[in-house]
Design a protein around this motif. Structure first.
Motif, mmCIF file in Angstrom:
data_model
loop_
_atom_site.group_PDB
_atom_site.id
_atom_site.type_symbol
_atom_site.label_atom_id
_atom_site.label_comp_id
_atom_site.label_asym_id
_atom_site.label_seq_id
_atom_site.Cartn_x
_atom_site.Cartn_y
_atom_site.Cartn_z
ATOM 1 N N GLU A 625 80.752 45.080 19.850
ATOM 2 C CA GLU A 625 80.212 43.789 20.045
ATOM 3 C C GLU A 625 79.917 43.150 19.009
ATOM 4 O O GLU A 625 79.524 41.705 19.079
ATOM 5 C CB GLU A 625 80.015 43.397 21.686
ATOM 6 C CG GLU A 625 80.896 44.025 22.577
ATOM 7 C CD GLU A 625 80.786 44.309 23.877
ATOM 8 O OE1 GLU A 625 80.064 43.789 24.467
ATOM 9 O OE2 GLU A 625 81.481 45.239 24.820
ATOM 10 N N LEU A 626 78.526 43.701 19.675
ATOM 11 C CA LEU A 626 77.345 43.121 18.219
ATOM 12 C C LEU A 626 77.586 43.208 16.713
ATOM 13 O O LEU A 626 76.291 42.600 15.470
ATOM 14 C CB LEU A 626 75.997 43.824 18.566
ATOM 15 C CG LEU A 626 75.764 44.357 19.764
ATOM 16 C CD1 LEU A 626 74.201 44.718 20.111
ATOM 17 C CD2 LEU A 626 75.178 42.597 20.227
ATOM 18 N N GLY A 627 78.898 44.209 15.797
ATOM 19 C CA GLY A 627 79.162 44.511 15.371
ATOM 20 C C GLY A 627 78.052 45.500 14.272
ATOM 21 O O GLY A 627 77.329 44.951 12.960
ATOM 22 N N LEU A 678 75.724 46.035 9.547
ATOM 23 C CA LEU A 678 75.995 44.753 10.186
ATOM 24 C C LEU A 678 77.807 44.375 9.462
ATOM 25 O O LEU A 678 78.245 44.206 8.425
ATOM 26 C CB LEU A 678 75.274 43.651 9.724
ATOM 27 C CG LEU A 678 74.361 43.971 9.704
ATOM 28 C CD1 LEU A 678 73.238 42.445 10.321
ATOM 29 C CD2 LEU A 678 73.901 44.240 11.803
ATOM 30 N N ASP A 679 78.417 44.568 9.937
ATOM 31 C CA ASP A 679 79.785 43.114 10.052
ATOM 32 C C ASP A 679 80.082 42.583 9.582
ATOM 33 O O ASP A 679 79.221 41.390 9.742
ATOM 34 C CB ASP A 679 80.977 43.894 11.283
ATOM 35 C CG ASP A 679 81.297 44.852 11.316
ATOM 36 O OD1 ASP A 679 80.606 46.479 11.041
ATOM 37 O OD2 ASP A 679 81.417 45.431 13.123
ATOM 38 N N THR A 680 80.674 41.702 8.673
ATOM 39 C CA THR A 680 80.629 40.491 7.744
ATOM 40 C C THR A 680 81.064 39.504 8.845
ATOM 41 O O THR A 680 80.464 38.543 8.845
ATOM 42 C CB THR A 680 81.455 41.034 6.954
ATOM 43 O OG1 THR A 680 83.207 40.458 7.548
ATOM 44 C CG2 THR A 680 81.303 40.823 5.662
ATOM 45 N N GLY A 681 81.515 39.623 10.118
ATOM 46 C CA GLY A 681 81.836 38.806 11.443
ATOM 47 C C GLY A 681 80.881 38.434 12.745
ATOM 48 O O GLY A 681 80.732 38.039 12.552
ATOM 49 N N ALA A 682 79.909 39.388 11.896
ATOM 50 C CA ALA A 682 79.328 39.566 13.417
ATOM 51 C C ALA A 682 77.826 38.105 13.498
ATOM 52 O O ALA A 682 77.631 38.095 11.739
ATOM 53 C CB ALA A 682 78.097 40.969 13.468
ATOM 54 N N LEU A 690 68.467 39.846 12.220
ATOM 55 C CA LEU A 690 68.779 40.226 11.319
ATOM 56 C C LEU A 690 69.212 39.573 9.388
ATOM 57 O O LEU A 690 69.054 40.126 8.705
ATOM 58 C CB LEU A 690 70.075 41.259 11.361
ATOM 59 C CG LEU A 690 69.125 42.066 12.436
ATOM 60 C CD1 LEU A 690 70.505 43.528 13.014
ATOM 61 C CD2 LEU A 690 67.874 43.038 12.024
ATOM 62 N N ARG A 691 69.958 38.988 9.576
ATOM 63 C CA ARG A 691 70.128 37.945 8.615
ATOM 64 C C ARG A 691 69.182 37.470 7.814
ATOM 65 O O ARG A 691 69.212 37.482 6.752
ATOM 66 C CB ARG A 691 72.312 37.712 8.209
ATOM 67 C CG ARG A 691 72.675 38.451 8.857
ATOM 68 C CD ARG A 691 73.943 37.900 8.181
ATOM 69 N NE ARG A 691 75.247 38.550 9.020
ATOM 70 C CZ ARG A 691 76.265 38.656 9.727
ATOM 71 N NH1 ARG A 691 75.730 38.466 10.518
ATOM 72 N NH2 ARG A 691 77.368 39.803 9.310
ATOM 73 N N ARG A 692 68.673 36.891 8.647
ATOM 74 C CA ARG A 692 67.218 35.416 8.597
ATOM 75 C C ARG A 692 66.725 36.246 7.759
ATOM 76 O O ARG A 692 65.683 36.171 7.478
ATOM 77 C CB ARG A 692 67.280 35.003 9.748
ATOM 78 C CG ARG A 692 68.061 33.648 9.894
ATOM 79 C CD ARG A 692 67.299 32.417 11.418
ATOM 80 N NE ARG A 692 66.957 33.011 12.303
ATOM 81 C CZ ARG A 692 68.423 32.944 13.136
ATOM 82 N NH1 ARG A 692 69.841 32.622 12.391
ATOM 83 N NH2 ARG A 692 68.607 33.396 14.480
ATOM 84 N N THR A 696 70.559 43.458 5.947
ATOM 85 C CA THR A 696 72.064 43.146 6.405
ATOM 86 C C THR A 696 72.246 44.726 6.444
ATOM 87 O O THR A 696 72.971 45.293 7.234
ATOM 88 C CB THR A 696 72.389 42.432 5.390
ATOM 89 O OG1 THR A 696 72.275 42.223 3.906
ATOM 90 C CG2 THR A 696 72.157 40.830 5.992
ATOM 91 N N THR A 697 72.423 44.889 5.287
ATOM 92 C CA THR A 697 72.881 46.526 4.844
ATOM 93 C C THR A 697 71.376 47.350 4.209
ATOM 94 O O THR A 697 70.923 46.785 2.717
ATOM 95 C CB THR A 697 73.758 46.627 4.155
ATOM 96 O OG1 THR A 697 73.310 45.734 2.597
ATOM 97 C CG2 THR A 697 75.088 45.734 4.668
ATOM 98 N N GLY A 698 71.098 48.461 4.435
ATOM 99 C CA GLY A 698 70.409 49.280 3.953
ATOM 100 C C GLY A 698 69.497 49.876 4.342
ATOM 101 O O GLY A 698 69.773 50.422 5.994
ATOM 102 N N ARG A 699 68.573 50.568 4.183
ATOM 103 C CA ARG A 699 67.732 51.367 4.460
ATOM 104 C C ARG A 699 66.290 51.086 4.944
ATOM 105 O O ARG A 699 65.966 50.067 4.024
ATOM 106 C CB ARG A 699 67.290 52.582 3.896
ATOM 107 C CG ARG A 699 68.814 53.198 3.007
ATOM 108 C CD ARG A 699 68.327 54.185 2.382
ATOM 109 N NE ARG A 699 70.015 54.555 1.296
ATOM 110 C CZ ARG A 699 71.401 55.315 2.108
ATOM 111 N NH1 ARG A 699 70.747 55.762 3.328
ATOM 112 N NH2 ARG A 699 72.042 56.002 1.690
#
Length: 721
Positions: A625-627, A678-682, A690-692, A696-699
């Protein structure tokens, strides 16, 4: 009902066939295990038989050879492994432990594990959603290993108190777990009752000694006690003033599961005063306290009529002053239904009173028979409710139906557990889905339908066990009203796991996620701020078990921000700290948790479903649901103090400050072994922030882990800004 004869909500014919086939296989495998057990018993008896021993002394060459052959058959790798049942005495105990010392498992235990696998599969045919339960996940991992590894993993699982709390939600497999625990007990002399359970026979002597009915969290040796207590003003307004089936059930719902029972006088249509005892059950995941209405007490209540639970109810009846010979109705939900059925089987109680009715809702009362054959027994079960699967007569069981009782087994609209076991759901179903059942029970309860003359609540106590979490979580509480009902605060978390991921983010981006007020600013180190993604697996709390994912940003003092005040705050007591974490986004897997977070702590919570495994070094959290997903392995870590913390939220135009105190062993790790996905559509509400933040992807920069700890969250204090 559809044209093809299928009732909506019931298992499809294909599912029924698969379930029935698995159930038959489980029975066949258990019969094989019983046969192996019988061979083990005869072999061990022959080995220790006096004639053979005497022959070995007279003719050592042939007699000792025969004994050696029998011993190899019992303990050999290609034989029985080690005897499941041995002859009594020191030599019998020695032989029973021989296989374990040699690293071997009995063939009987391995076959029993196979039967357990089949029973689990049969339950999951109707309840695939139950795979998400943390206790079920650990159990399936254990029985999914190689045979000998599965037996050892199961033994470790039964010894793990944390796992016991997780397993407390595995009601559909409790009887199977008890039986298998008896088979895996290192003491081979305590398995008779466990074998009776596994084979589908009525236990003959109380709880399986080999199963350790009191061992989930220590021996259950409570004497039982009952103390008269007053209902709150709010409860008095809800308690029924007129006797009816739904009225009595609503009374049980008012009592919740905090260790109280209710006794009422009702004046029937004929003018006779009769008495009604109403007993709540044990909610899945609820903590133990000083009441016998807990998971440990449930093991005893399920398998023996004489337990601290039933003894406490008898003391409550004695204190209430019911005259001898009076008519008595017993009504219970869940574990309470088991308790009232146990009371109905008590010969002394039936000599003192005339038990006319026993009604169990969502309870596994099995083939139990009341002591008085005139007693009318009714059971009401939702087919999606997995708790009554403990009832030996349910579809996933191995027992045959029991005649001469009123049984209502219907299909409710919701499949999700524990929602389908909640009493409020049963009340709604009796009102709208199966009103005929309500009418039938009300008709049977006609002598108990009239004005309520007197009401008294009793708090049942177990003198043997201190409150759960003692002394850390034994603290004063107060009730706070919410839209889903009153909630006791501080909210206590008795068994949780957590991993906190720290990310270095741009301070302007972090400030953009905070409310539009000038005095709420992120804590800065240069141009960078710190965002924390917190992952929780709450297995046992006062608001039920749930998974939690929270994104927060470290913020400065609301009145006098100081540079590097975060570092100085670590040296202060938590209640004196100036800084804290502002919760930007929160997702929880529980409706009550969502309401508490929003209405008490002022946090922007949403409800979601998620899978989480935070106990071991391999971390796995995911929510479609959250992607969002977090996966990886925690590397070496260093011990650090369990950090208490401050959480901030917003309620209207005010800031809410929540104090959190924790007790556990926390470790600090490098974040290189974990990866956020993170899914691309999330999108909102969690992926957007998180994107702001650029995460997004990382450690993460670092990770704080605590596989098992306790903590409590206070009621939010509203600040004037």
């Amino acid at each position: 009902m559809r044209a093809d004869g299928h009732v909506p909500g019931r298992p499809t014919p294909v599912g029924q066939d698969a379930r029935d086939a698995l159930r038959r296989c489980a029975r066949d495998v258990m019969e094989v295990a019983e046969g192996i057990r019988a061979v083990s018993e005869r072999t061990s008896t022959a080995l220790l038989a006096p004639p053979l021993t005497a022959t070995a002394r007279r003719r050592p060459r042939s007699g000792l050879a025969a004994q050696w052959a029998l011993l190899r058959a019992l303990t050999g790798r290609r034989g029985l492994g080690c005897p499941a049942v041995t002859a009594p005495g020191g030599m019998g105990r020695f032989l029973g432990a021989a296989g374990g010392v040699l690293g071997r498992e009995s063939l009987t235990a391995l076959v029993a594990v196979t039967s357990l696998r089949l029973r689990i599969a049969a339950v999951l045919v109707d309840h695939p959603e139950f795979v998400r339960d943390p206790g079920m996940r650990r159990l399936t991992e254990a029985v999914g290993a190689r045979d000998t590894e599965a037996v050892r993993a199961l033994r470790a699982l039964f010894r793990d108190r944390g796992a016991q709390r997780a397993l407390s939600g595995l009601a559909p497999l409790l009887s199977e777990l008890l039986a298998v625990r008896a088979l895996l007990d290192e003491n081979p002399c305590h398995t008779d009752t466990g074998w009776a359970l596994a084979a589908g026979r009525d236990p003959s002597a109380g709880p399986p000694r080999g199963a350790g009915a009191g061992r989930p969290a220590g021996p259950e040796r409570g004497e039982g006690a009952a103390e008269a207590v007053d209902l709150t003003d709010q409860e008095k307004q809800i308690i029924a003033t007129e006797g009816s089936f739904l009225g009595y059930l609503r009374n049980i719902e008012v009592l919740s599961t905090d260790g109280r029972v209710l006794v009422q006088n009702v004046r029937g249509p004929d003018g006779t005063v009769r008495y009604v005892v109403q007993v709540p059950g044990m909610a899945p995941g609820r903590p133990r306290n000083d009441s016998p209405l807990d998971f440990v007490g449930a093991w005893h209540t399920l398998f023996t009529t004489d337990s601290p639970h039933t003894r406490s109810i008898l003391l409550a009846l004695a204190d209430y002053g019911i005259p001898r010979g009076a008519e008595l109705a017993l009504i219970g939900h869940g574990e309470g239904g088991i308790a009232v059925m146990n009371l109905a089987q008590d010969e002394e109680l039936n000599r003192a009173y005339r038990v006319t009715h026993v009604i169990a809702v969502g309870s596994p009362i099995g083939n139990s028979r009341p002591a008085d054959p005139r007693t009318w027994v009714a059971t009401v079960t939702n087919q999606h409710d997995i708790v009554p699967v403990l009832d030996a007569r349910r579809a996933d069981s191995l027992f045959d139906p029991h005649p001469n009782r009123y049984e209502a087994d219907y299909t409710g609209p919701a499949r999700e557990f524990p929602l389908c076991h909640m009493l409020r759901e049963y009340i709604e179903h009796l009102r709208t889905v199966v009103p005929g059942v309500r009418e039938d029970v009300d008709e049977a309860l006609t002598p108990y339908r009239g004005p309520i003359v007197r009401t008294q609540a009793y708090r049942l106590k177990d003198r043997a066990n201190p409150p759960e979490g003692y002394p850390f979580l034994t603290l004063p509480t107060s009730s706070v009203p919410t839209t889903t009902g009153p909630v006791d605060v501080p909210v206590r978390y008795y068994d949780s796991s957590a991993v906190h991921l720290g990310f270095s983010v741009d301070s302007d981006a972090a400030g953009g996620l905070l409310p539009d007020v000038t005095w709420l600013t992120p804590s800065r180190v240069g141009r960078r701020a710190l965002a924390v993604l917190s992952l929780y697996e709450h297995r046992c709390t006062t608001i039920g078990p749930y998974t939690e994912i929270a994104l927060s940003v470290l913020v400065d003092d609301l009145w006098r921000p100081r540079p590097y005040d975060v570092a100085a705050d670590l040296l202060r007591r938590v209640d004196l700290r100036h800084t804290g974490r502002y919760v930007v986004s929160l997702a929880v897997a529980g409706e009550e948790a969502r309401v508490v977070a929003q209405e008490i702590w002022g946090q922007p919570a949403m409800r979601m479903t998620a899978e989480a495994d935070l106990v071991g070094p391999d971390i796995l959290v995911g929510s479609r649901e959250l992607g969002l997903g977090v996966q990886g392995r925690l590397g070496p870590g260093v011990r650090c103090p369990q950090a208490d913390w401050i959480l901030y939220g917003r309620r209207g135009e005010s800031t809410v400050r929540t104090l959190v105190r924790a007790h556990g062993r926390m470790r600090l790790h490098r974040g290189s072994g974990l990866r956020l996905r993170l899914d691309t559509g999330a999108a909102e509400p969690l992926a957007g922030p998180l994107r702001r933040l650029g995460v997004t992807t990382g450690r993460p920069l670092f990770a704080l882990s605590c596989p098992q700890f306790m903590f409590h969250r206070s009621a939010g204090a509203v600040l004037p800004r």
